[in-house]
Design an enzyme around this catalytic site. Sequence first.
Site, mmCIF file in Angstrom:
data_model
loop_
_atom_site.group_PDB
_atom_site.id
_atom_site.type_symbol
_atom_site.label_atom_id
_atom_site.label_comp_id
_atom_site.label_asym_id
_atom_site.label_seq_id
_atom_site.Cartn_x
_atom_site.Cartn_y
_atom_site.Cartn_z
ATOM 1 N N GLY A 138 0.840 -1.200 0.000
ATOM 2 C CA GLY A 138 0.000 0.000 0.000
ATOM 3 C C GLY A 138 0.868 1.240 0.000
ATOM 4 O O GLY A 138 1.892 1.298 -0.698
ATOM 5 N N HIS B 183 5.842 1.279 12.371
ATOM 6 C CA HIS B 183 5.154 1.969 13.464
ATOM 7 C C HIS B 183 5.118 0.981 14.626
ATOM 8 O O HIS B 183 4.937 -0.222 14.411
ATOM 9 C CB HIS B 183 3.738 2.368 13.005
ATOM 10 C CG HIS B 183 2.897 3.063 14.045
ATOM 11 N ND1 HIS B 183 3.417 3.947 14.965
ATOM 12 C CD2 HIS B 183 1.561 3.021 14.289
ATOM 13 C CE1 HIS B 183 2.430 4.404 15.726
ATOM 14 N NE2 HIS B 183 1.296 3.846 15.341
ATOM 15 N N ARG C 220 -1.837 -10.659 -0.451
ATOM 16 C CA ARG C 220 -2.890 -11.610 -0.832
ATOM 17 C C ARG C 220 -3.239 -11.340 -2.300
ATOM 18 O O ARG C 220 -2.997 -10.223 -2.797
ATOM 19 C CB ARG C 220 -4.105 -11.439 0.077
ATOM 20 C CG ARG C 220 -4.674 -10.039 0.061
ATOM 21 C CD ARG C 220 -5.755 -9.821 1.097
ATOM 22 N NE ARG C 220 -6.156 -8.419 1.122
ATOM 23 C CZ ARG C 220 -6.980 -7.885 2.009
ATOM 24 N NH1 ARG C 220 -7.488 -8.638 2.968
ATOM 25 N NH2 ARG C 220 -7.292 -6.609 1.962
HETATM 26 P P1 NDP Z 1 -1.934 0.594 3.795
HETATM 27 O O1 NDP Z 1 -3.302 0.752 4.348
HETATM 28 O O2 NDP Z 1 -1.569 1.452 2.630
HETATM 29 O O3 NDP Z 1 -1.714 -0.971 3.432
HETATM 30 C C1 NDP Z 1 -2.434 -1.536 2.454
HETATM 31 C C2 NDP Z 1 -1.780 -2.854 2.064
HETATM 32 O O4 NDP Z 1 -2.071 -3.846 3.038
HETATM 33 C C3 NDP Z 1 -2.317 -3.338 0.745
HETATM 34 O O5 NDP Z 1 -1.291 -4.004 0.050
HETATM 35 C C4 NDP Z 1 -3.395 -4.321 1.182
HETATM 36 O O6 NDP Z 1 -3.628 -5.339 0.247
HETATM 37 C C5 NDP Z 1 -2.747 -4.925 2.393
HETATM 38 N N1 NDP Z 1 -3.727 -5.501 3.309
HETATM 39 C C6 NDP Z 1 -4.697 -4.828 4.005
HETATM 40 N N2 NDP Z 1 -5.388 -5.675 4.785
HETATM 41 C C7 NDP Z 1 -4.851 -6.904 4.570
HETATM 42 C C8 NDP Z 1 -5.138 -8.192 5.075
HETATM 43 N N3 NDP Z 1 -6.106 -8.387 5.974
HETATM 44 N N4 NDP Z 1 -4.380 -9.235 4.630
HETATM 45 C C9 NDP Z 1 -3.386 -9.035 3.741
HETATM 46 N N5 NDP Z 1 -3.078 -7.839 3.217
HETATM 47 C C10 NDP Z 1 -3.792 -6.794 3.632
HETATM 48 O O7 NDP Z 1 -0.873 0.720 4.963
HETATM 49 P P2 NDP Z 1 0.147 1.930 5.208
HETATM 50 O O8 NDP Z 1 1.237 1.866 4.204
HETATM 51 O O9 NDP Z 1 -0.588 3.209 5.431
HETATM 52 O O10 NDP Z 1 0.725 1.508 6.637
HETATM 53 C C11 NDP Z 1 1.636 0.427 6.769
HETATM 54 C C12 NDP Z 1 2.431 0.631 8.042
HETATM 55 O O11 NDP Z 1 3.243 1.798 7.897
HETATM 56 C C13 NDP Z 1 1.593 0.848 9.284
HETATM 57 O O12 NDP Z 1 2.243 0.251 10.366
HETATM 58 C C14 NDP Z 1 1.596 2.371 9.428
HETATM 59 O O13 NDP Z 1 1.398 2.796 10.764
HETATM 60 C C15 NDP Z 1 2.998 2.680 8.967
HETATM 61 N N6 NDP Z 1 3.214 4.044 8.474
HETATM 62 C C16 NDP Z 1 2.381 4.556 7.542
HETATM 63 C C17 NDP Z 1 2.617 5.805 7.015
HETATM 64 C C18 NDP Z 1 1.782 6.330 5.896
HETATM 65 O O14 NDP Z 1 2.070 7.418 5.434
HETATM 66 N N7 NDP Z 1 0.777 5.643 5.403
HETATM 67 C C19 NDP Z 1 3.722 6.649 7.504
HETATM 68 C C20 NDP Z 1 4.629 5.954 8.398
HETATM 69 C C21 NDP Z 1 4.339 4.707 8.888
HETATM 70 P P3 NDP Z 1 -4.948 -5.403 -0.682
HETATM 71 O O15 NDP Z 1 -4.667 -4.542 -1.854
HETATM 72 O O16 NDP Z 1 -5.039 -6.837 -1.003
HETATM 73 O O17 NDP Z 1 -6.082 -4.893 0.177
HETATM 74 MG MG MG Z 2 0.228 7.314 12.996
#
Ligand code: NDP
Ligand code: MG
Length: 340
Positions: A26, A107, A48
């Site tokens: 993501g 995180h 997945r």
């Molecule tokens: P996202 O919400 O963007 O992650 C989405 C990803 O996770 C997709 O690939 C999705 O796959 C997959 N996913 C979601 N649910 C499931 C599941 N149940 N099983 C398998 N795959 C799953 O996450 P972020 O990048 O925002 O955050 C990731 C980490 O980074 C967290 O710990 C966050 O706190 C940390 N973080 C985030 C920041 C940000 O800017 N976003 C900044 C700094 C840290 P699918 O396409 O199949 O749904």
């Molecule tokens: Mg946060």
Amino acid sequence: MAKVFYENEVNEGVLQGKRVAVVGYGSQGHAHAQNLKDSGFDVVVGVRPGKSWAQAEGDGLAVFTVTEAVKQSDVVMILLPDESQPVVYKNEIEPNLAPGSALVFAHGFNVHFHQIVPPENVDVFLVAPKGPGHLVRRTYESGAGVPALFAVYQDVTGTADDLALAYAKGIGSARAGVLETTFKEETETDLFGEQAVLCGGLTSLVKAGFETLTEAGYQPEVAYFECLHELKLIVDLMYESGLEGMRHSISDTAQWGDFQSGKRVVTEETKKAMQGILRDIQSGEFAKSWILENQANRPVFNTVNEIEKRHPIEAVGKELRAMMPFVKPARKEKEAVSGA
Ligand code: NDP
Ligand code: MG
Ligand code: MG
């Protein structure tokens, strides 16, 4: 002063020859995987079947199920939404983690609040870029980087620090600076920042200002410009040169108003409320409520989300932004704030 590490101090050799599984593709996942690959590291993606799988393959990465990716890797970076991590960890990651490998987070929430309890025979650390994923990728491509925090929770190999710094360099963050912290500090300050200031504090401030003006009979379009649109200009100045630099650029009238009225809005009471927010974060009360909310399929989250979308500032904002081609449409990608 916190110690800041830069590229020339990083021994990236510790990560050479190791395979990194980036679990999740993501916001952060796509950036970490592509940056590490472009930095010359051996990366696979674990997701997945679905949208992320297709996207990672389209970006030229080797993609596997989470189970398969973990089995073949030495370093496992978990970049799933924090709420989904415990279940995926229990079912697909923990059973396949080799002793002496590294479990990595961006995180500290799940480890700090014991939603994930790592085995004793692996390194555990975090590398948290202080910016959203698209920026982590874009700045890397332009030759720069987004600063990051790193923290070691468990060091069984004696190389966890070096591995964390090498990982941070691989995603480009050591170009900008990497600061050492702890899981406790990263988790609690991240939650506090997003609740009290960046997200909760700011949206409430903007809405209260907009409501005060429109309830007094001023036009919503004018209220929108004064209370939301112009924020960016002020924040950019603060970002570039601090409060003093921002005040240098505004009129003296604005600065006098700032000095006189800011403290009438954010009072000692507000600060007490902030201290209460911090206590709820430190005690685990906030974490507990969020974990329960997710277990119940988010009844309150979804309701408040719908109510918030109907706030009058949203309708007027949509119309005005459509007439301002220089304001780019809202990004599709979900962006949390610096680890939000
Ligand atoms: P996202 O919400 O963007 O992650 C989405 C990803 O996770 C997709 O690939 C999705 O796959 C997959 N996913 C979601 N649910 C499931 C599941 N149940 N099983 C398998 N795959 C799953 O996450 P972020 O990048 O925002 O955050 C990731 C980490 O980074 C967290 O710990 C966050 O706190 C940390 N973080 C985030 C920041 C940000 O800017 N976003 C900044 C700094 C840290 P699918 O396409 O199949 O749904
Ligand atoms: Mg946060
Ligand atoms: Mg003005």
